[in-house]
Design a protein around this motif. Sequence first.
Motif: not given
Length: 587
Positions: A48, A77, A82-85, A87, A118-120, A122-123
Amino acid sequence: MATSDADDSLYPIAVLIDELRNEDVQLRLNSIKKLGTIALALGVERTRTELIPFLTDTIYDEDEVLLALAEQLGSFTPLVGGPEYVHCLLPPLESLATVEETVVRDKAVESLRIIAEQHSQSDLENYFVPLIKRLAAGDWFTSRTSACGLFAVCYKRVSSTVKAELRQNFRNLCADDTPMVRRAAAAKLGEFAKVVELDYLKSDLIQLFNMLAQDEQDSVRLLAVEASVSIVALLPADSKEQLIMPSLRQAAEDKSWRVRYMVADKFTELQAAVGPEITKADLVPAFQNLLKDCEAEVRAVSASKVKDFCQALPSDVREQIILNNILPCVKDLVADANPHVKSALASVIMGLSPILGKDNTIEHLLPLFLIQLKDECPEVRLNIISNLDCVNEVIGVKQLSQSLLPAIVELAEDTKWRVRLAIIEYMPLLAGQLGVEFFDEKLNSLCMAWLVDHVYAIREAATLNIKKLAEKFGKDWAQQTIVPKVLQMSKDQNYLHRLTCLFCVNLLAEPMGQEMTTKLMLPTIILMGSDPVANVRFNVAKTLQKLAPYLDQNTIKTQVKPLLEKLRADSDIDVQYYALEALEGLK
């Protein structure tokens, strides 16, 4: 020791930097394809913080390298945590979505669509929607075209305020000054319509569809036609006529043949989407016009839809519409000047038979089939003969033989040898459709007559036809029906016919198998070894060599080799040569 560990951990990124700066494109391409391995070696945090920024900064390369990078990032991803990062993958893909090369942009959009899932929520609102807005407001048309493909994937999962912004952005793209952007928006309109709420579909998207359907560029208008299929299917029945049909009627009569072609190509899908009432009122006359279109491409694609269109008509008026509206157009197309149109029609016209039933087929369709059977274009004839079985099921083999068979026999005896040749090539297909009894009664004598045709190409094709028939109907049938007639030719006065006998035996050995070849055919070949014509004798030597794989060793030793030894001492030099070649081949 600590320094050594640090050096090791820096190694993958250092190698990557070196390889990506190498002059050799292949080396740069290979290093991009190994990105996943490098990311694994670095770990999620360093991927990242170091790898992704590095990739974002170095997007100035050959198109194939960029294409590979765009593809790799779509599956990154898990490698960034994972999905949390997820973006953090957006910056390099955003840059790739703005490059000049279309395939790279398309691949970047494809990867963006994958990671959008895979984005939430809010993301999506904090990172993904701003990316769409930046692309949609970009100075270059490249970024604006890429933006069009991203609306549908995130629309459903964002708040109503953001949805309103997205709809406004999409509206701006549909009205963009650049045709390429409007084209991209028109291509994605149908997909966007599927996720937008029905009220906004009616108030916003229909307006955009009608605007694109009136666009000055035909490439935009034809994509709007494609979108209309999705939009019509989503609308309630009472809104279809009022909101969509005026633009579709216009498209069916558009001045550009490419738009009319698209309408014809999507016609059966439109028919399913609009329902029976609009089909009767609007689509039937539109289809008639498309079948009579001045452009051959439009007529051809319309002709290929005839069967499906007729099949999907409302059952209470189907027969009436076909006989009164469609068949008159079909009759004109049978005599069309363009072979592609006639061929497209011939591939589907037989399918009207089960829809219309026996009496209508005999009265209206059989005369058309006869015209097409005699067409000078081989594609048309083949398409008719290939589909005879569905007519056979409706009218029966007796009626078929009375009407179409005379035409086939006439072609089989045509004075032009190329016409005879075409019919021979269709014969195995025809035999399979009509069955063995019918074949023996009506067509067997034809196949035998071709074996003694005065043109060599016909005799050659006829021998191959005999082999295919033996394979289709089996060796017992061949033993009773074909083999005796073939072997009889060995006694013919004309040496060319005796040669044809040998050529048939060469091909029949495989389907007939060892026992039949040894018992039935070999004795005749042995006798022909004493033929007065040298041309026949050296072909006997060639045939014996070809039959060897289907004979046992004892037969070869006691019958084949003695004859070849005799032929090796023949007075003719060619016979000697082929006898020696055959003996060499048997060793």
